[in-house]
Design an enzyme around this catalytic site. Structure first.
Site, mmCIF file in Angstrom:
data_model
loop_
_atom_site.group_PDB
_atom_site.id
_atom_site.type_symbol
_atom_site.label_atom_id
_atom_site.label_comp_id
_atom_site.label_asym_id
_atom_site.label_seq_id
_atom_site.Cartn_x
_atom_site.Cartn_y
_atom_site.Cartn_z
ATOM 1 N N CYS A 79 29.356 42.508 44.142
ATOM 2 C CA CYS A 79 27.822 42.578 44.325
ATOM 3 C C CYS A 79 27.144 41.245 45.032
ATOM 4 C CB CYS A 79 27.364 42.996 42.767
ATOM 5 S SG CYS A 79 25.605 43.338 42.941
ATOM 6 N N HIS A 166 30.562 47.489 41.039
ATOM 7 C CA HIS A 166 31.383 46.654 40.335
ATOM 8 C C HIS A 166 32.422 47.313 39.490
ATOM 9 C CE1 HIS A 166 28.185 43.537 39.261
ATOM 10 N NE2 HIS A 166 27.305 44.562 39.612
ATOM 11 N N GLU A 168 34.866 46.156 37.277
ATOM 12 C CA GLU A 168 34.840 45.873 35.974
ATOM 13 C C GLU A 168 34.310 46.595 35.076
ATOM 14 O OE1 GLU A 168 31.089 43.639 37.014
ATOM 15 O OE2 GLU A 168 33.003 44.344 38.097
#
Length: 189
Positions: A79, A166, A168
């Site tokens: 990001c 993202h 994660e």
């Protein structure tokens, strides 16, 4: 794969600790480091790779540009980290047409070391309040979507990668695969 040491550079994003936890849960040694830590101190840690976390604004990115320019290690920008990489190498970051977090379908344009096993399309969790609007010279487009041409990119010669989304978070399909791919790049570097 051996245990690697991955430093997560904290750009004050809401998911920074989640990146750290995801890396740790994948049996890697990891540590969150302030984005104002001098390059020498980063190198003293003897990391195998760096992850630049997301964050609220470019103004809070500390000295991440210095890391990207001067540290010869694999780097993954997530990001804001992706945007920092683009800007450091002369690309352009601007406001996106879709702000806030949303589920985005991404088309894998180039299934390189980072995105292998993710294509041809994957569903990711991303914010496009800001995005890379012009990729820097010397970079290869890896992924796009119907709202952003540069969802992911890599440097032509160095192991520097950026993704707008993202990996994660649980909402991202194959996020763990992307991180595993990055660790393989680190292991082989």
């Amino acid at each position: 794969m051996r245990e690697l040491k991955i430093l997560v550079i904290n750009n004050y994003g809401q998911f920074c600790h989640l990146i750290h936890r995801s890396v740790r849960d994948m049996d890697m040694e990891t540590k969150i480091v302030a984005n104002t830590t001098p390059v020498e101190e980063i190198l003293e840690e003897e990391p195998d790779g760096l992850i630049l976390s997301g964050g609220p604004t470019m103004e809070r990115a500390g000295i991440c540009s210095e890391y990207v320019e001067s540290i010869d290690l694999p780097i993954l920008g997530i990001c804001l980290g992706h945007q920092i990489i683009a800007k450091t190498f002369g690309g352009e970051v601007g406001s996106g047409n879709s702000g806030g977090y949303a589920d985005i379908e991404v088309e894998i344009v180039e299934e390189d070391d980072l995105l292998k096993g993710l294509g041809p399309k994957t569903s990711v969790w991303a914010s496009h309040a800001d995005e890379v609007v012009r990729m820097p010279e010397g970079f290869i487009q890896l992924a796009r979507s119907n709202i952003c041409e540069c969802e992911a990119m890599r440097h032509e010669d160095r192991p520097i990668f950026g993704v707008q989304w993202h990996p994660e978070v649980a909402h991202t399909e194959k996020g763990e695969q992307l991180l595993t791919n990055f660790f393989e790049v680190c292991e082989n570097y």
